[in-house]
Design a protein around this motif. Structure first.
Motif, PDB file in Angstrom:
ATOM      1  N   MET A 172       0.854  -1.185   0.000  1.00 29.11           N
ATOM      2  CA  MET A 172       0.000   0.000   0.000  1.00 29.11           C
ATOM      3  C   MET A 172       0.886   1.229   0.000  1.00 29.11           C
ATOM      4  O   MET A 172       2.084   1.159   0.278  1.00 29.11           O
ATOM      5  CB  MET A 172      -0.946  -0.011   1.213  1.00 29.11           C
ATOM      6  N   VAL A 173       0.287   2.379  -0.324  1.00 32.43           N
ATOM      7  CA  VAL A 173       0.992   3.657  -0.299  1.00 32.43           C
ATOM      8  C   VAL A 173       0.782   4.266   1.079  1.00 32.43           C
ATOM      9  O   VAL A 173      -0.348   4.521   1.493  1.00 32.43           O
ATOM     10  CB  VAL A 173       0.474   4.606  -1.399  1.00 32.43           C
ATOM     11  N   ASN A 174       1.879   4.492   1.806  1.00 29.00           N
ATOM     12  CA  ASN A 174       1.759   4.990   3.176  1.00 29.00           C
ATOM     13  C   ASN A 174       1.704   6.506   3.215  1.00 29.00           C
ATOM     14  O   ASN A 174       1.705   7.184   2.176  1.00 29.00           O
ATOM     15  CB  ASN A 174       2.896   4.440   4.042  1.00 29.00           C
ATOM     16  N   LYS A 175       1.683   7.051   4.421  1.00 28.92           N
ATOM     17  CA  LYS A 175       1.511   8.497   4.580  1.00 28.92           C
ATOM     18  C   LYS A 175       2.721   9.305   4.125  1.00 28.92           C
ATOM     19  O   LYS A 175       2.667  10.538   4.053  1.00 28.92           O
ATOM     20  CB  LYS A 175       1.189   8.846   6.038  1.00 28.92           C
ATOM     21  N   TRP A 176       3.822   8.615   3.805  1.00 25.26           N
ATOM     22  CA  TRP A 176       5.002   9.301   3.279  1.00 25.26           C
ATOM     23  C   TRP A 176       5.026   9.271   1.753  1.00 25.26           C
ATOM     24  O   TRP A 176       5.962   9.783   1.143  1.00 25.26           O
ATOM     25  CB  TRP A 176       6.271   8.638   3.825  1.00 25.26           C
ATOM     26  N   GLY A 177       4.028   8.621   1.154  1.00 22.60           N
ATOM     27  CA  GLY A 177       4.013   8.494  -0.296  1.00 22.60           C
ATOM     28  C   GLY A 177       4.916   7.402  -0.813  1.00 22.60           C
ATOM     29  O   GLY A 177       5.152   7.298  -2.025  1.00 22.60           O
ATOM     30  N   THR A 178       5.445   6.553   0.089  1.00 22.05           N
ATOM     31  CA  THR A 178       6.277   5.435  -0.319  1.00 22.05           C
ATOM     32  C   THR A 178       5.498   4.134  -0.138  1.00 22.05           C
ATOM     33  O   THR A 178       4.394   4.124   0.397  1.00 22.05           O
ATOM     34  CB  THR A 178       7.584   5.384   0.490  1.00 22.05           C
ATOM     35  N   ILE A 179       6.098   3.038  -0.567  1.00 22.52           N
ATOM     36  CA  ILE A 179       5.432   1.746  -0.499  1.00 22.52           C
ATOM     37  C   ILE A 179       5.661   1.115   0.869  1.00 22.52           C
ATOM     38  O   ILE A 179       6.766   1.148   1.409  1.00 22.52           O
ATOM     39  CB  ILE A 179       5.943   0.816  -1.603  1.00 22.52           C
ATOM     40  N   GLY A 180       4.609   0.535   1.426  1.00 20.92           N
ATOM     41  CA  GLY A 180       4.719  -0.171   2.692  1.00 20.92           C
ATOM     42  C   GLY A 180       3.676  -1.265   2.779  1.00 20.92           C
ATOM     43  O   GLY A 180       3.022  -1.615   1.793  1.00 20.92           O
ATOM     44  N   HIS A 181       3.544  -1.812   3.980  1.00 24.60           N
ATOM     45  CA  HIS A 181       2.557  -2.846   4.245  1.00 24.60           C
ATOM     46  C   HIS A 181       1.576  -2.347   5.295  1.00 24.60           C
ATOM     47  O   HIS A 181       1.982  -1.696   6.265  1.00 24.60           O
ATOM     48  CB  HIS A 181       3.215  -4.127   4.774  1.00 24.60           C
ATOM     49  N   ALA A 182       0.321  -2.642   5.139  1.00 26.75           N
ATOM     50  CA  ALA A 182      -0.668  -2.403   6.185  1.00 26.75           C
ATOM     51  C   ALA A 182      -0.797  -3.665   7.021  1.00 26.75           C
ATOM     52  O   ALA A 182      -0.632  -4.787   6.525  1.00 26.75           O
ATOM     53  CB  ALA A 182      -2.022  -2.037   5.570  1.00 26.75           C
ATOM     54  N   LEU A 183      -1.084  -3.492   8.303  1.00 29.95           N
ATOM     55  CA  LEU A 183      -1.225  -4.651   9.178  1.00 29.95           C
ATOM     56  C   LEU A 183      -2.281  -5.618   8.646  1.00 29.95           C
ATOM     57  O   LEU A 183      -2.154  -6.840   8.784  1.00 29.95           O
ATOM     58  CB  LEU A 183      -1.581  -4.197  10.595  1.00 29.95           C
TER      59      LEU A 183
END
Length: 550
Positions: free
Chosen positions: A104-115
């Motif tokens: 997912m796209v996180n609050k920094w605008g980079t790619i991450g994972h949601a729980l």
């Protein structure tokens, strides 16, 4: 209410009334949330029509056919869902990592994972780790620890961990009042965490990120943020808080039930939540992003530094560089590496800085040289190390952070202790290194070259990304005379230079920038190609040596 959803390779379009502008919507791909935005941030067109471009980090994944939906976060009105086709693939769009975990796209605008995208039980596993980390902290330093960020917000506001969160957050209030003492305490804490067998990534002197695995896959992380109150009553907590707060508003900690775990929270949690998220913290907003005042960020940078500059964008690049990921490692050496090989004596000791995927390092090892390859990002280093082991090559790979002077000094001492001539090779490193990292690089070269050998570095004559604040990764030209003057106090001298023209592929998309910040002319010999990813650039290759100062 949102209506008339359209989707293509460039973004999503929809119709919305004026009163819908403050609303936040989730973007769902085949029913899974991958991104959130505010309607007000979309580009307004005629007749209440809006368009929101895809985040740049999503674009490389858009290949296949899937449903795309806009879901109002407040639950008011019906979701808008449509089927979209991207590219030529005949399978659903795969916005996931190498382990099959959704991204997912996180609050920094980079790619991450949601729980919500991890295997079942992630909340309890993560909270168990939080409790373990608190035990390690209690044994190492005398501080008050409490949950912060989303780990405080979700349970305190909603009574549960937020499924859209991507980590667990801990903060602590130091008993020290001066930033130097606070930083030293933070380094002691980092050593204790590492000694406990926990993988720790230092982002600054006051920010540790602890990583974990489950069944051989990444499984969330825990952030630890430093905080203190100075003699003037200012409370500082990395990274966004600078406020006048009394100590008794924070400690001794109270207790908060987090999914059945009794976790410490600050004495007045509303104080922390308002400083973190503003007065609207009581309303869920997955599109929230931090807006840290310059007066706060400058202080934290001056006191605690930043040892994480551009690491996440580079790791994102290696994640979504599909073509690069398919090329067999070690099979595509650069022209620079091949030219260097012609200068090397058989069985030379080579240290490569900024090794990337490891193509040059593995190729040089295959030519019979002993290679130690170092890079800032973690995933390519791990994969290159596996390739070296499988191929039986004399090449080792490890991460090094040139923004961390302590690590640079330790590495330099370790390698210099071998007492043998060393060839240092660094392609495209100077162009991508922020100014604060160059003195550390010069110090490292000075340590490595004192037993003989030479360093081979290159710099571009024109820039692709001189201003990364406009998007993309830093890539800029540097003046050779300035570099020579910077190196001189470290005993480094430029022994020779060669001008070459190279084909350069650079991540960042079509908005590449020339040295003056304008878009380059695609017809110029050293300009960006029409697709914005490849350029022919003039570069200068340097041979640098160490000489004793008189």
């Amino acid at each position: 209410m949102l209506t008339d959803l359209t989707v293509d390779e460039t973004g999503v379009g929809f119709t919305a009334a004026a009163e819908d502008r403050p609303r936040t919507v989730d973007v769902r791909l085949d029913g899974r949330r991958i991104w959130s935005f505010r309607v007000a941030d979309a580009v307004a067109g005629p007749e209440d029509r809006y368009r929101m471009p895809w985040p740049a980090v999503v674009l490389p994944y858009l290949d296949g056919e899937s449903t795309v939906g806009l879901h109002p976060v407040d639950g008011q009105g019906s979701p808008q869902v449509t089927t979209a086709r991207f590219g030529t693939a005949d399978h659903p769009v795969r916005f996931e990592d190498a382990h099959g975990l959704g991204l997912m796209v996180n609050k920094w605008g980079t790619i991450g994972h949601a729980l919500a995208d991890y295997p079942a039980g992630i909340e309890q596993r993560l909270l168990d780790r939080v409790d373990r980390v608190r035990e390690v902290m209690a044994a190492a330093v005398d501080v008050d620890v409490y949950v912060t960020g989303g780990t405080l917000l979700g349970p305190y506001r909603d009574g549960r961990v937020m499924p859209n969160d991507d980590d667990a957050d801990l903060a602590y209030l130091s008993g020290h009042r001066h930033p130097v003492e606070v930083a030293l305490e933070g380094f002691a804490l980092g050593r204790a965490v590492t000694a406990a067998g926990i993988t720790a990534l230092r982002l600054s002197a006051g920010h540790l990120q602890l990583h974990f695995e489950h069944e051989g896959r990444p499984d969330g992380y825990v952030d630890i943020f430093t905080g203190w109150i100075d003699d003037a009553g200012w409370w500082y907590q990395l990274f966004p808080i600078r406020a006048q707060v009394r100590r008794e508003q924070l400690v001794p900690p109270a207790t908060l039930d987090v999914e059945g775990h009794p976790e410490p929270m600050c004495r007045e949690p509303e104080v922390m939540l308002e400083e973190l998220y503003g007065p609207g913290w009581r309303s869920p907003d997955p599109a929230f992003s931090f807006d840290v005042p310059r007066t706060t960020s400058d202080r934290f940078y001056g006191w605690m530094s930043d040892q994480h500059m551009d690491r996440e964008p580079w790791e994102d690049h290696y994640r979504y560089d599909v073509r690069g990921g398919r090329v067999e490692l070690g099979t595509e050496p650069s022209g620079y590496a091949q030219q260097l090989a012609g200068r090397l004596a058989p069985g030379s000791s080579v240290v490569e800085l900024g090794a990337g995927r490891g193509h040059d390092a593995l190729w040089l090892a295959r030519q019979g040289h002993r290679v130690q390859a170092l890079d800032y990002v973690r995933w390519p280093v791990l994969r290159a190390a596996e390739a070296a082991a499988q191929q039986g090559l004399d090449a080792t790979f490890r991460t090094v952070n040139l923004y961390d002077p302590r690590r640079v000094l330790a590495l330099g001492a370790e390698l210099a202790a071998r007492g043998e001539p060393t060839v240092v090779y660094a392609r495209d490193l100077l162009a991508t290194l922020w100014d604060v990292g160059r003195p550390n690089l010069h110090r490292l070269l000075s340590m490595l070259l004192r037993s003989g050998g030479e360093a081979h570095l290159d710099v571009p004559r024109s820039s692709l990304r001189p201003d990364p604040s406009r998007g993309g990764l830093l890539h800029r030209a540097l003046d050779l005379d300035v570099l020579a003057a910077e190196m001189a106090p470290y005993g480094l001298v430029v022994r020779g230079t060669t001008d070459v023209v190279e084909d350069v592929e650079w991540p960042g998309g079509p908005q590449q920038l020339a040295t003056d910040g304008t878009t380059p002319d695609s017809t110029a010999p050293d300009s960006t190609a029409a697709d914005g990813t490849s350029s022919r650039l003039e570069k200068t290759r340097m041979v640098v040596a160490w000489q004793r100062r008189r």
